[in-house]
Scaffold this active site. Sequence first.
Site, mmCIF file in Angstrom:
data_model
loop_
_atom_site.group_PDB
_atom_site.id
_atom_site.type_symbol
_atom_site.label_atom_id
_atom_site.label_comp_id
_atom_site.label_asym_id
_atom_site.label_seq_id
_atom_site.Cartn_x
_atom_site.Cartn_y
_atom_site.Cartn_z
ATOM 1 N N PHE A 106 73.651 5.428 -3.525
ATOM 2 C CA PHE A 106 74.223 5.661 -4.716
ATOM 3 C C PHE A 106 73.688 6.743 -5.634
ATOM 4 C CE2 PHE A 106 70.924 2.006 -6.359
ATOM 5 C CZ PHE A 106 69.784 3.022 -6.044
ATOM 6 N N GLU A 107 74.371 6.753 -6.786
ATOM 7 C CA GLU A 107 74.406 7.874 -7.815
ATOM 8 C C GLU A 107 74.796 9.482 -6.927
ATOM 9 O OE1 GLU A 107 70.911 8.132 -10.478
ATOM 10 O OE2 GLU A 107 70.807 6.288 -10.800
ATOM 11 N N GLY A 108 75.546 9.246 -6.329
ATOM 12 C CA GLY A 108 76.228 10.533 -5.389
ATOM 13 C C GLY A 108 75.521 10.351 -3.950
#
Length: 640
Positions: free
Chosen positions: A417-419
């Site tokens: 997550f978050e890239g």
Amino acid sequence: MAKELEHISEGESRKVAEASRETEWKQPSFLREMFLGNFRLDLIHPYPQPVEERAEFSAFYNAIKEFLRDEVDSVEIDVTGEYPEHVLDGFRKLGAFGMKIPKKYGGLGFSNIEYQKVMQLLGSLDGNLSALLSAHQSIGVPQPLKLFGSETLKKKYLPRCAAGEISAFALTEPQVGSDPARLQTSAEKTPEGDYILNGEKLWCTNGTLAKLLVVMARDPESKKISAFVVETAWPGVKIEHRCHFMGLRALANAVISFKNVRVPAENLIGDEGKGLKIALTTLNDGRLSIPNGSVGTCKLCLEICRKWSSERVQWGKPVGKHEAIAHKIADMAATTFAMESIVRLATEMSDHGGYDIRLEAAACKEWSTDRTWEIVDDTMQIRGGRGYETETSLAARGEEPIGVERMMRDYRINKIFEGSSEIMHLFMAREAVDKHLQVAGAMIDPEKSVAEKLSELPKMAAFYGTWYPTRWLGWGQWPRYQEFGALATHLRFCERNTRRLSRQIFHGMLVHQGKLQHKQAFLFRVVDIANELFAMAASVARAHGMEEAGHAEAANAAELADLFCRNARRKVVRLFHDLWANDDVRKYKVALRVLDGKHAWLEEGILGLEARATNLKPETVAGGKIEPLPMPKVRPVGTH
Ligand SMILES: Cc1cc2nc3c(=O)[nH]c(=O)nc-3n(C[C@H](O)[C@H](O)[C@H](O)COP(=O)(O)OP(=O)(O)OC[C@H]3O[C@@H](n4cnc5c(N)ncnc54)[C@H](O)[C@@H]3O)c2cc1C
């Protein structure tokens, strides 16, 4: 709209991503310069020295540390899969939901460095709590409002966030993971200027607790994406499902639907149509929380391994003295030092201003999560069977409840997550080739005519006429950097290989031309080389800074920096070699054949996915929840 979005091509996805890219570089970036072949040591040296903590922050830090030690039972949070009310209340009373919110809006007004010290602390104790606080203020409502919100929005919502109304960030949808071009949630403008929201968001962290959401939605007419503050109490907002995961079991993660939700015009964040840019900039900026948490995780791993490997005797000596384990421990210490060096540097740079840290933040996120995952894995290996055993089970049979298995379950998501790691690579790779695309993009663009290509020649000749020869001519040999003593050799390596990296990027463009964008293996190696060189330079600069400052541990730091650099140099040499000697084309072909079912024969002899789907009992699905285990009271090993 769903139908229209079904056939979004790679090119269209790329265009959407490109349109939301921040294209300007008003401030210097160490990594961007590196991609151009400039080893700008001056941007990271002298390495920022820790300044004395502000009394106000120290008081908060000590209070939250005490609270975590005395009031929080992370095993209980994991086993029950819930955040206890007294923990949420405790955070509210401490002001932990408003750490990054300016004082004039009721927050604590901490700097990023201060906030990230708390994230490091949490990273050593409890992934569930890290995610709660980070989703709220690294990416939730406070962050985009701080960056893009109108004064009215800030005044209306920041005090509520600071007081502990939990917020969440809602970008992902069933069809939108790494590819925002497929976003389907719609925001239709009313004649009065308000918006009507319809759609569904997936995996919204904090969603089941949140009072406030940042929602990205698309105008059905213009197709442009905007960002809005949405209150979950408004009619039409519904929590459809609470999601459960391998780790982070208390995560209040939701599928949220929006049915004709009326959003007032003033709840638009920033300009209409800028939603994706706002989302991506929010992530760029908020991206340092995971790396700072990762440093905390690695430091705990180091403590666990140091103690256990000294105590545990097998085959006549402590396991830490058998070479196989000893090497893991040395690498763990050296990598943790390097990780802290880049993460602290990027965090300091973000506070200091004067730097554009988009690339450094992405490098920290990608590199730290990959390295931390390896370190957590090594920690489990070193703890042996006890690494795999739960804290409750260890405690029940009288052993110290060291939760490596919880750490492993909780940590893994950080690479997604978050890239995700792949998206971080792509993001960095795009910037690595940016200058070349600006200068020579037309030459490799199959859509440009011969005349258009020829007209670009003078511009190219002017740039490459000086740029290319000077990428060969720098000086990366003795006596350069000799003020760094024994570590100077590593900086000379960085200087030489920075120029080499930029040449290879250029050669890659000449060889692969328009196809370079699809050559992910090539581009990812380029990024990996840059990340290793960044970590080397930051480690050396930090160790040297400690020596200059007369730090008591300066010699120890130099030892770790040296070992890290030696490891990294071998990796860099291998990566350069692999740029041009590899099996990339063959692998891709085999993958296509696997995808095409040509190797399905290899899957014979198992109970495959079909069997699982039919085995699942409806009542298990309906429950959708992991039942808590019976739990003896234990205190997890963490920051205390
Ligand atoms: C626990 C949890 C919490 C989350 N919290 C939030 C939240 O608060 N808010 C929110 O909006 N979202 C949240 N997410 C969503 C998360 O950000 C996405 O899972 C993530 O963006 C990846 O999307 P995806 O899972 O759909 O993977 P996909 O995009 O489907 O990708 C699958 C795989 O392919 C790779 N891939 C994709 N595109 C490319 C490419 N072009 N080149 C190479 N590889 C590629 C990916 O890296 C990944 O490995 C959360 C997810 C989880 C599991």
